[in-house]
Design a protein around this motif. Structure first.
Motif, PDB file in Angstrom:
ATOM      1  N   SER A   1     -24.656 -36.007 -70.689  1.00 11.20           N
ATOM      2  CA  SER A   1     -24.114 -37.227 -71.009  1.00 11.20           C
ATOM      3  C   SER A   1     -22.042 -36.678 -70.068  1.00 11.20           C
ATOM      4  O   SER A   1     -22.169 -36.187 -69.168  1.00 11.20           O
ATOM      5  CB  SER A   1     -23.447 -36.743 -72.003  1.00 11.20           C
ATOM      6  OG  SER A   1     -22.060 -37.615 -72.565  1.00 11.20           O
TER       7      SER A   1
ATOM      8  N   GLU B   1     -19.070 -38.796 -70.892  1.00 13.28           N
ATOM      9  CA  GLU B   1     -18.383 -39.592 -72.065  1.00 13.28           C
ATOM     10  C   GLU B   1     -17.183 -38.830 -72.052  1.00 13.28           C
ATOM     11  O   GLU B   1     -16.964 -37.420 -71.949  1.00 13.28           O
ATOM     12  CB  GLU B   1     -19.164 -39.783 -73.142  1.00 13.28           C
ATOM     13  CG  GLU B   1     -19.846 -40.131 -73.470  1.00 13.28           C
ATOM     14  CD  GLU B   1     -20.319 -40.499 -75.477  1.00 13.28           C
ATOM     15  OE1 GLU B   1     -19.675 -40.167 -76.349  1.00 13.28           O
ATOM     16  OE2 GLU B   1     -22.126 -40.464 -75.725  1.00 13.28           O
ATOM     17  N   ASN B   2     -16.073 -39.939 -72.033  1.00 14.01           N
ATOM     18  CA  ASN B   2     -14.569 -39.126 -71.686  1.00 14.01           C
ATOM     19  C   ASN B   2     -14.316 -37.862 -70.563  1.00 14.01           C
ATOM     20  O   ASN B   2     -13.456 -37.243 -70.990  1.00 14.01           O
ATOM     21  CB  ASN B   2     -13.933 -37.782 -72.882  1.00 14.01           C
ATOM     22  CG  ASN B   2     -14.156 -39.041 -74.774  1.00 14.01           C
ATOM     23  OD1 ASN B   2     -13.693 -40.524 -74.320  1.00 14.01           O
ATOM     24  ND2 ASN B   2     -14.759 -38.586 -75.428  1.00 14.01           N
ATOM     25  N   CYS B   3     -15.288 -38.360 -69.940  1.00 12.17           N
ATOM     26  CA  CYS B   3     -15.057 -37.299 -68.504  1.00 12.17           C
ATOM     27  C   CYS B   3     -15.356 -35.986 -69.231  1.00 12.17           C
ATOM     28  O   CYS B   3     -14.795 -34.711 -68.046  1.00 12.17           O
ATOM     29  CB  CYS B   3     -14.138 -37.750 -68.052  1.00 12.17           C
ATOM     30  SG  CYS B   3     -14.261 -39.402 -66.397  1.00 12.17           S
TER      31      CYS B   3
ATOM     32  N   GLY C   1     -19.767 -44.057 -65.999  1.00  7.65           N
ATOM     33  CA  GLY C   1     -21.091 -42.684 -65.976  1.00  7.65           C
ATOM     34  C   GLY C   1     -20.488 -42.399 -64.175  1.00  7.65           C
ATOM     35  O   GLY C   1     -22.044 -41.903 -64.063  1.00  7.65           O
TER      36      GLY C   1
END
Length: 190
Positions: A179, A181-183, A18
């Protein structure tokens, strides 16, 4: 703020856990023109609010706080992460840094944060709300009124806004990350 969101997508870098790195334009190398636009937007959002001081916490909040102070012709106070040997009469609290993964004892001289002050807090990031909690505590200790908190970037998925709103403080963020998420950087649209 579209210019900020565009810059985050262009130059921001995501890391596992994160972490969003914006050191190319916000908190290591700075784009002063973007910083001015950011501060003008904060000023627009808080235009009807009485403010007599800008407050931040070192180190990355200093640049936007200084620009705000300059544009509004107000003093800027920053909470220090180390007690100077010259400071004796101070307010103190503990703040946990998500980025550094450690606690800091932050201090402000009682001379610069007083009862009756109407302060606006400005910082680069809102994540879990730890710095915000510390500033809320310092303002309560001083008897100062925290009229609002402004963040350049908010990571909404870390829920720091809830801490601020539960304390009854107005919160404004110029770019909200939904988000990482998953970079992949996913921004909330205005």
């Amino acid at each position: 703020m579209k210019a900020l969101r565009d810059r985050i997508l262009k130059d921001g870098k995501c890391y596992p856990g994160g972490i969003l790195k914006v050191d190319k334009f916000i908190n290591h190398q700075m784009d002063p023109n973007l910083m001015k636009r950011i501060c003008v937007e904060f000023i627009r959002r808080y235009a009807s609010t009485e403010i007599n001081k800008i407050i931040t916490i070192e180190a990355s909040g200093i640049a936007p706080a200084i620009m705000m102070g300059f544009l509004l012709d107000l003093p800027v106070v920053f909470a220090k992460k180390k007690k100077p040997s010259t400071m004796t009469d101070m307010l103190s609290t503990t703040v946990f840094s998500f980025t550094k993964q450690r606690e800091y004892h932050v201090v402000i001289s009682k001379e610069y944060l007083r009862e009756g002050d109407k302060v606006l807090f400005v910082d680069d990031f809102l994540a879990y709300g730890n710095a915000a909690k510390g500033i809320i505590d310092l303002c309560k200790q001083a008897g100062a009124e925290l009229v609002g908190m402004g963040f350049i970037i908010e990571k909404a998925f870390q829920h720091g806004r809830e801490v601020i709103e539960q304390a009854g403080v107005r919160c404004e963020s110029l770019a909200i990350i939904e988000s990482l998420e998953n970079c992949e950087i996913k921004l909330k649209e205005d």
